[in-house]
Design an enzyme around this catalytic site. Structure first.
Site, PDB file in Angstrom:
ATOM      1  N   GLY A   2       0.831  -1.206   0.000  1.00 22.91           N
ATOM      2  CA  GLY A   2       0.000   0.000   0.000  1.00 22.91           C
ATOM      3  C   GLY A   2       0.864   1.255   0.000  1.00 22.91           C
ATOM      4  N   GLY A  39      -4.933  -5.916 -10.809  1.00 19.23           N
ATOM      5  CA  GLY A  39      -4.512  -7.235 -11.303  1.00 19.23           C
ATOM      6  C   GLY A  39      -3.007  -7.432 -11.241  1.00 19.23           C
ATOM      7  CG  ASP A  78      -0.615  -0.502   8.759  1.00 19.77           C
ATOM      8  OD1 ASP A  78      -1.436   0.427   8.690  1.00 19.77           O
ATOM      9  OD2 ASP A  78      -0.615  -1.462   7.962  1.00 19.77           O
ATOM     10  CG  MET A 131      -6.863   2.828   7.401  1.00 21.81           C
ATOM     11  SD  MET A 131      -6.027   3.059   5.813  1.00 21.81           S
ATOM     12  CE  MET A 131      -7.378   2.788   4.691  1.00 21.81           C
ATOM     13  CD  GLN A 183      -6.601   6.757   8.908  1.00 23.87           C
ATOM     14  OE1 GLN A 183      -6.292   6.368  10.014  1.00 23.87           O
ATOM     15  NE2 GLN A 183      -7.545   6.159   8.186  1.00 23.87           N
TER      16      GLN A 183
HETATM   17  O1  F6P Z   1      -1.276  -1.341   5.432  1.00 23.98           O
HETATM   18  C1  F6P Z   1      -1.742  -0.077   5.112  1.00 23.98           C
HETATM   19  C2  F6P Z   1      -3.253  -0.027   5.111  1.00 23.98           C
HETATM   20  O2  F6P Z   1      -3.642   1.299   4.827  1.00 23.98           O
HETATM   21  C3  F6P Z   1      -3.925  -0.529   6.372  1.00 23.98           C
HETATM   22  O3  F6P Z   1      -3.852   0.369   7.438  1.00 23.98           O
HETATM   23  C4  F6P Z   1      -5.318  -0.812   5.864  1.00 23.98           C
HETATM   24  O4  F6P Z   1      -5.955  -1.800   6.625  1.00 23.98           O
HETATM   25  C5  F6P Z   1      -5.062  -1.308   4.461  1.00 23.98           C
HETATM   26  O5  F6P Z   1      -3.769  -0.861   4.096  1.00 23.98           O
HETATM   27  C6  F6P Z   1      -6.076  -0.848   3.442  1.00 23.98           C
HETATM   28  O6  F6P Z   1      -5.791  -1.456   2.228  1.00 23.98           O
HETATM   29  P1  F6P Z   1      -6.492  -1.077   0.860  1.00 23.98           P
HETATM   30  O7  F6P Z   1      -5.767   0.094   0.289  1.00 23.98           O
HETATM   31  O8  F6P Z   1      -6.321  -2.285   0.039  1.00 23.98           O
HETATM   32  O9  F6P Z   1      -7.923  -0.729   1.149  1.00 23.98           O
END
Ligand code: F6P
Length: 359
Positions: free
Chosen positions: A11, A77, A141, A183, A268
């Site tokens: 991410g 993908g 995180d 998050m 965030q």
């Molecule tokens: O690991 C980073 C994070 O933003 C987490 O805090 C959250 O649970 C997750 O990724 C969200 O992922 P996505 O962008 O796939 O919704």
């Protein structure tokens, strides 16, 4: 003249562009060529390889503060170790990565990634055997062991704090409470730090068990009839399903406490990179380039006691071992998460913030 590759995986978060720009600048000053791999490992699997040679005008210094990644983090993908394994094409995927790194004639690869990406890089380290692999830890995180900070965390705390600040004003107008879901996966660092910064009434994090009746009592006895309750996305409440903020909101409503829920979600991960995150990204970029010069490989940059150094990926992999907390069923914590002797817990408690049943 060395050739180095950079990719951002997992991410996104704020601070990635600062790291990329600093890596590019520092490498160019050393006379090296720099290649940006697009969409993480997916870029190494396309034909031809999806990589661009980075030049100073592509990522101007004034854009280095922007969130997101100039090199992208992968589309829906995108091929990575996990998706390839799921599709049953892991072996072909690994061979392709190994081959592409050779085609690019890279001496070193810098992977800027989170806990998952770093673990996967170590697990599948053989594909990187012909390059120096240097990892840089990033994540909102803050769940990566062996480093006191990860790139993106400070900006995320800032973003979440500002989000809660705004809600505090409307909460006051209507004599009500906002249950804000942060998050952080199963790590409570983001919720705890923003919660203390904003002066929340309560902060619920996965690492500490809480009691709904105590929470309700605490809110009813609070010196104000409004405020913010920060709930980390990783908490669970026995007998309840759905989003954690909704679970808590339902309980407060049942107890007659007027409230609304709010979800800052991916804001965030956005926002202009804070100075602190830019400093960290710069120091980590510098350490990564020094590591290449020192012929290191399979290492991760880490902030420890105020200085950035490198630690081995094998130490990272061992330190991240998960343990089950018998008080919090189904929750695994690692030593990177909020520990019970974290001074911020005491501070929060002393400032009248309910943080669960630890006192
Ligand atoms: O690991 C980073 C994070 O933003 C987490 O805090 C959250 O649970 C997750 O990724 C969200 O992922 P996505 O962008 O796939 O919704």
């Amino acid at each position: 003249m060395k050739r180095i590759g950079i990719m951002t995986t997992g991410g996104d978060c704020s601070g990635l562009n600062t790291a990329i720009q600093r890596l590019m600048r520092g490498a160019h000053l050393r006379g090296w060529r720099v290649f940006g791999i697009i969409d993480g490992t997916d870029g190494l699997c396309t034909k031809p390889v999806n990589a661009i040679e980075l030049t100073e005008d592509m990522l101007p210094i004034e854009n280095a503060r922007l969130a997101g990644s100039f090199l992208h983090n992968g589309h829906s993908g995108a091929l990575n170790f996990e998706t390839a394994a799921r599709e049953g094409s892991l072996q072909a995927f690994e061979q392709k990565i190994y081959k592409s790194l050779g085609e690019l004639k890279l001496d070193a690869l810098i992977a800027i990634g989170g806990n998952g990406s770093l673990s996967l890089a170590w697990e599948h380290r053989d594909v990187y055997r012909n390059v120096q692999l240097i990892c840089i830890p990033k994540t909102i995180d803050m769940d990566i062991p062996l480093t006191d900070r990860t790139i993106g965390f400070d900006t995320a705390v800032e973003q979440l704090t500002r989000f809660c600040d705004q809600l505090m004003l409307t909460a006051r107008s209507h004599h009500r409470w906002f249950v804000v879901q942060s998050m952080g996966r199963d790590c409570g660092q983001l919720a705890l730090n923003a919660g203390v910064a904003v002066g929340a009434t309560a902060v619920l994090i996965p690492e500490i068990k809480f009691n709904v009746d105590s929470l309700i009592k605490h809110i009813l006895n609070a010196p104000t009839d409004y405020g913010v309750i920060v709930v980390a996305e990783g908490i669970s409440l026995r007998g309840h399903s759905g989003r954690p903020a909704d679970m808590i909101s339902r309980q407060l409503t049942a107890a007659g406490i007027p409230n609304r829920t709010a979800f800052p979600e991916h804001t965030q991960r956005a926002g202009d990179t804070t100075a602190s995150d830019r400093l960290l990204a710069t120091a980590m970029a510098d350490a990564a380039l020094n590591a290449i010069e020192n012929n290191e490989t399979y290492v991760m940059t880490a902030l420890q006691n105020g200085a950035v150094k490198t630690v081995s990926l094998s130490d990272f992999a061992n330190a991240g071992e998960s343990v089950v907390d018998p008080n919090i069923p189904d929750l695994k914590t690692s030593n990177a998460y909020v520990s019970l002797d974290d001074p911020l817990l005491d501070i929060a408690h002393n400032m009248g913030i309910y943080i669960g049943e630890i006192k």
